[in-house]
Design a protein around this motif. Structure first.
Motif, PDB file in Angstrom:
ATOM      1  N   GLU A   1       0.836  -1.197   0.000  1.00 46.16           N
ATOM      2  CA  GLU A   1       0.000   0.000   0.000  1.00 46.16           C
ATOM      3  C   GLU A   1       0.873   1.251   0.000  1.00 46.16           C
ATOM      4  OE1 GLU A   1      -2.533  -0.241   3.341  1.00 46.16           O
ATOM      5  OE2 GLU A   1      -3.695  -1.963   2.612  1.00 46.16           O
ATOM      6  N   GLY A   2       0.472   2.214  -0.828  1.00 48.77           N
ATOM      7  CA  GLY A   2       1.177   3.490  -0.877  1.00 48.77           C
ATOM      8  C   GLY A   2       2.493   3.458  -1.613  1.00 48.77           C
TER       9      GLY A   2
ATOM     10  N   ALA B   1       2.825   2.438  -5.108  1.00 47.28           N
ATOM     11  CA  ALA B   1       2.656   2.773  -6.516  1.00 47.28           C
ATOM     12  C   ALA B   1       2.608   4.294  -6.675  1.00 47.28           C
ATOM     13  CB  ALA B   1       1.364   2.141  -7.049  1.00 47.28           C
ATOM     14  N   PRO B   2       2.981   4.819  -7.860  1.00 47.97           N
ATOM     15  CA  PRO B   2       2.925   6.284  -8.069  1.00 47.97           C
ATOM     16  C   PRO B   2       1.521   6.815  -7.818  1.00 47.97           C
ATOM     17  CG  PRO B   2       4.091   5.208  -9.879  1.00 47.97           C
ATOM     18  CD  PRO B   2       3.494   4.114  -9.051  1.00 47.97           C
ATOM     19  N   ASP B   3       1.446   7.913  -7.075  1.00 46.03           N
ATOM     20  CA  ASP B   3       0.141   8.485  -6.762  1.00 46.03           C
ATOM     21  C   ASP B   3      -0.304   9.502  -7.802  1.00 46.03           C
ATOM     22  OD1 ASP B   3       2.037  10.346  -6.186  1.00 46.03           O
ATOM     23  OD2 ASP B   3       1.358  10.767  -4.151  1.00 46.03           O
ATOM     24  N   THR B   4       0.542   9.799  -8.785  1.00 44.75           N
ATOM     25  CA  THR B   4       0.169  10.704  -9.860  1.00 44.75           C
ATOM     26  C   THR B   4      -0.392   9.916 -11.031  1.00 44.75           C
ATOM     27  OG1 THR B   4       2.423  10.612 -10.751  1.00 44.75           O
ATOM     28  CG2 THR B   4       1.909  12.395  -9.222  1.00 44.75           C
ATOM     29  N   LYS B   5      -1.307  10.521 -11.775  1.00 43.54           N
ATOM     30  CA  LYS B   5      -1.931   9.860 -12.909  1.00 43.54           C
ATOM     31  C   LYS B   5      -0.975   9.886 -14.095  1.00 43.54           C
ATOM     32  CE  LYS B   5      -6.157   9.685 -15.648  1.00 43.54           C
ATOM     33  NZ  LYS B   5      -7.485  10.329 -15.904  1.00 43.54           N
TER      34      LYS B   5
END
Length: 345
Positions: free
Chosen positions: A174-175, A177-181
């Motif tokens: 959790e947390g 992976a890249p949080d930006t699209k």
């Protein structure tokens, strides 16, 4: 190989005596701690805090520290009489497809050796059953003071036991992976696929520990009183800002390393424009050639007409000559008949 644990596999009502053997070994180089001033060995001595003296290994046992700091002694006899059926038994609890096991759960690996002649038949039975089912066995066993989860599978003609972590011992990602699209284009995926295809597969037996080999060279040089070999300078690579350019360069370098032609990687938009140009040029050329083709067809028609007229004239001349010959022949025949009549009279 020396066994590290003796017990039995519990397969329903079938019991298979086995010995547990380490399936892997470490080839890494270990170091000793030394005093840098004189090279003396630095050792850790085991000292009893109450008596303030060094003790031997035979005087050392196990103890559990309670929350208040109290030490509760635990003897080997206590561990041998644990109220567990898996204390000396590898208990098979289920059979599942191998892809059900998450590689994150994989731990140490062991080989199971049949414990004598009586174990040969049930050992072989379990091995062949695993082969035919294309499944692995999930088991519980106790080793080094705790119960563990394991997986049994066939390796050549032996049964291997892989220790597994309990599901609650594997953390969730959790947390991470890249949080930006981020959007990945089809062209980038195509180049990534091309790079994967170029790198291809490899036989794992060809891989080896280059770090250990380099470290052995350093140790050998130092032992011989020679200067250690110098490390090669790392390749300088600028900061890559364009992902497409980085992928194309990676494909080219991979192909060059394999002796392939590196010039096959092109940008897709350039290919489309390059294909469109020849179509327009070809259309103009065909239009320019249309007029001479018509002239040639007209010339052929004129020649055909002249030939037809000449043939017709020749045919008419031949017919007239044949008619004249017939008339002359007829006249001669009539003249001969008249002369013959006169002679008869």
């Amino acid at each position: 190989m020396r066994s590290i644990w003796n017990g039995a596999i519990s397969f329903g009502l079938v019991s298979i005596p086995i010995k547990l053997v380490n399936a892997t070994e470490s080839h890494s180089i270990s170091f000793r701690q030394i005093h840098t001033e004189d090279g003396g060995r630095v050792r850790y001595r085991k000292v009893c805090e109450l008596e303030d003296r060094e003790i031997t290994q035979s005087e050392i046992g196990k103890g559990y520290e309670d929350a208040d700091g109290t030490i509760i002694p635990i003897t080997d006899e206590d561990l041998a009489h644990l109220p567990l059926p898996t204390a000396k038994t590898i208990e098979i609890v289920a059979f599942v497809p191998a892809d059900r096991i998450d590689p994150l759960q994989m731990d140490a690996a062991y080989y199971l050796q049949a414990g004598g002649a009586p174990a040969a038949k049930p050992y072989t039975l379990l091995r062949e059953a695993l082969k035919r089912s294309n499944k692995v066995a999930i088991a519980k066993f106790a080793l080094r003071g705790r119960e563990r989860l394991g997986m049994l599978r066939v390796v050549e003609d032996a049964i291997a036991l892989h220790g597994l972590l309990w599901p609650d011992e594997v953390r969730a990602p959790e947390g991470l992976a890249p949080d930006t699209k981020v959007t990945v284009s089809d062209k980038e995926l195509d180049l990534a696929d091309a790079l994967m295809d170029t790198l291809g597969e490899i036989d794992l037996d060809e891989l080896h520990d280059e770090y250990r080999e380099a470290l052995e060279e350093v140790v050998a040089a130092k032992a011989a009183g020679e200067a250690p070999p110098e490390a090669p300078e790392p390749a300088r690579s600028g900061k890559v800002l364009d992902l497409m350019a980085a992928l194309e360069k990676s494909v080219r370098e991979a192909k060059e390393s394999r002796g392939e032609e590196p010039g096959e990687v092109r940008q897709l938009p350039q290919r489309k424009s390059a294909r469109a140009a020849p179509k327009q040029t070809g259309g103009k050329k065909s239009t320019a050639k249309a007029t001479p083709a018509k002239k040639t067809a007209t010339a052929k028609k004129s020649t055909a007409k002249s030939t037809a007229k000449s043939t017709a004239r020749s045919s008419q001349g031949t017919k007239k000559a044949a008619s004249a010959k017939k008339t002359a022949g007829a006249k001669k025949t009539t003249a001969k008949k008249t002369t013959a009549r006169k002679r008869s009279a």
